[in-house]
Design a protein around this motif. Structure first.
Motif, PDB file in Angstrom:
ATOM      1  N   CYS A  18      22.734   2.411 -46.666  1.00 38.56           N
ATOM      2  CA  CYS A  18      22.398   3.561 -47.111  1.00 38.56           C
ATOM      3  C   CYS A  18      22.435   4.763 -45.904  1.00 38.56           C
ATOM      4  O   CYS A  18      21.614   4.496 -44.833  1.00 38.56           O
ATOM      5  N   THR A  19      23.123   5.822 -46.180  1.00 35.78           N
ATOM      6  CA  THR A  19      23.017   6.761 -45.014  1.00 35.78           C
ATOM      7  C   THR A  19      22.105   8.161 -45.419  1.00 35.78           C
ATOM      8  O   THR A  19      21.738   8.718 -44.618  1.00 35.78           O
ATOM      9  N   ARG A  20      22.137   8.428 -46.656  1.00 35.85           N
ATOM     10  CA  ARG A  20      21.805   9.626 -47.277  1.00 35.85           C
ATOM     11  C   ARG A  20      21.341   9.488 -48.675  1.00 35.85           C
ATOM     12  O   ARG A  20      22.061   9.069 -49.518  1.00 35.85           O
ATOM     13  N   ILE A  21      20.366  10.429 -49.112  1.00 37.37           N
ATOM     14  CA  ILE A  21      19.812  10.367 -50.290  1.00 37.37           C
ATOM     15  C   ILE A  21      19.731  12.054 -50.856  1.00 37.37           C
ATOM     16  O   ILE A  21      18.583  12.324 -50.289  1.00 37.37           O
ATOM     17  N   PRO A  22      20.665  12.497 -51.483  1.00 38.65           N
ATOM     18  CA  PRO A  22      20.376  13.882 -51.268  1.00 38.65           C
ATOM     19  C   PRO A  22      19.312  14.403 -52.474  1.00 38.65           C
ATOM     20  O   PRO A  22      18.701  15.500 -52.310  1.00 38.65           O
ATOM     21  N   GLN A  23      18.817  13.636 -53.299  1.00 36.89           N
ATOM     22  CA  GLN A  23      17.856  13.829 -54.027  1.00 36.89           C
ATOM     23  C   GLN A  23      16.056  13.662 -53.494  1.00 36.89           C
ATOM     24  O   GLN A  23      15.431  14.005 -54.148  1.00 36.89           O
ATOM     25  N   ALA A  24      16.358  13.132 -52.160  1.00 43.27           N
ATOM     26  CA  ALA A  24      14.837  12.983 -51.518  1.00 43.27           C
ATOM     27  C   ALA A  24      14.316  14.264 -51.375  1.00 43.27           C
ATOM     28  O   ALA A  24      14.979  15.343 -51.146  1.00 43.27           O
TER      29      ALA A  24
ATOM     30  N   SER B 236      12.078  15.260 -48.987  1.00 39.43           N
ATOM     31  CA  SER B 236      11.629  15.543 -47.704  1.00 39.43           C
ATOM     32  C   SER B 236      12.427  14.252 -46.500  1.00 39.43           C
ATOM     33  O   SER B 236      12.819  13.477 -47.235  1.00 39.43           O
ATOM     34  N   PRO B 237      12.668  14.747 -45.437  1.00 43.81           N
ATOM     35  CA  PRO B 237      13.335  13.766 -44.283  1.00 43.81           C
ATOM     36  C   PRO B 237      12.463  12.305 -44.538  1.00 43.81           C
ATOM     37  O   PRO B 237      13.161  11.561 -44.325  1.00 43.81           O
ATOM     38  N   GLU B 238      11.015  12.468 -44.422  1.00 48.79           N
ATOM     39  CA  GLU B 238      10.420  11.237 -44.461  1.00 48.79           C
ATOM     40  C   GLU B 238      10.595  10.418 -45.745  1.00 48.79           C
ATOM     41  O   GLU B 238      10.945   8.993 -45.614  1.00 48.79           O
ATOM     42  N   ALA B 239      10.805  10.786 -47.044  1.00 49.91           N
ATOM     43  CA  ALA B 239      11.118  10.201 -48.256  1.00 49.91           C
ATOM     44  C   ALA B 239      12.384   9.659 -48.148  1.00 49.91           C
ATOM     45  O   ALA B 239      12.735   8.723 -48.522  1.00 49.91           O
ATOM     46  N   GLU B 240      13.449  10.320 -47.703  1.00 49.30           N
ATOM     47  CA  GLU B 240      14.832   9.900 -47.501  1.00 49.30           C
ATOM     48  C   GLU B 240      14.900   8.661 -46.522  1.00 49.30           C
ATOM     49  O   GLU B 240      15.556   7.726 -46.828  1.00 49.30           O
ATOM     50  N   ARG B 241      14.192   8.803 -45.508  1.00 48.01           N
ATOM     51  CA  ARG B 241      14.120   7.588 -44.303  1.00 48.01           C
ATOM     52  C   ARG B 241      13.560   6.409 -45.114  1.00 48.01           C
ATOM     53  O   ARG B 241      14.087   5.308 -45.026  1.00 48.01           O
TER      54      ARG B 241
END
Length: 99
Positions: A2-8, A10-15
């Motif tokens: 996984c490299t990116r989740i556009p629905q996140a 915030s950046p922390e939630a995406e990481r």
């Protein structure tokens, strides 16, 4: 991976979501041929890079000439009812007006 989740949100939630094993799906080899998408879930039997799925000449010509002509439809009845309707030409005048 996984490299990116556009629905996140915030950046922390995406990481956090990207590092979660549940957000990782396997990649499968795919190929578009004859107007269809072919998927090989088992890499041990996947064809080589130059191999093409078995497409008839008619299917290849139809897909090239009319890309949207080939489709599949699930109908909510069995083969018996379909066969009966295909063979019963007497119902056409009153069931299918203008056909």
């Amino acid at each position: 991976s996984c490299t990116r989740i556009p629905q996140a949100t915030s950046p922390e939630a995406e990481r956090a979501a990207c590092s979660n094993p549940l957000s990782m799906v396997p990649a499968y080899r795919t190929l578009e041929a004859g107007g269809m998408l072919w998927v090989w879930p088992d890499q041990a039997v996947a064809p080589g890079a130059g191999d093409v799925p078995p497409i008839s000449a008619l299917m290849a010509a139809t897909a090239a000439r009319m890309p949207d002509a080939l489709y599949a439809r699930d109908l909510p009845y069995g083969a018996e009812l379909l066969g009966e309707n295909l063979l019963d030409l007497q119902h056409l005048p009153f069931s299918h007006h203008g056909v």
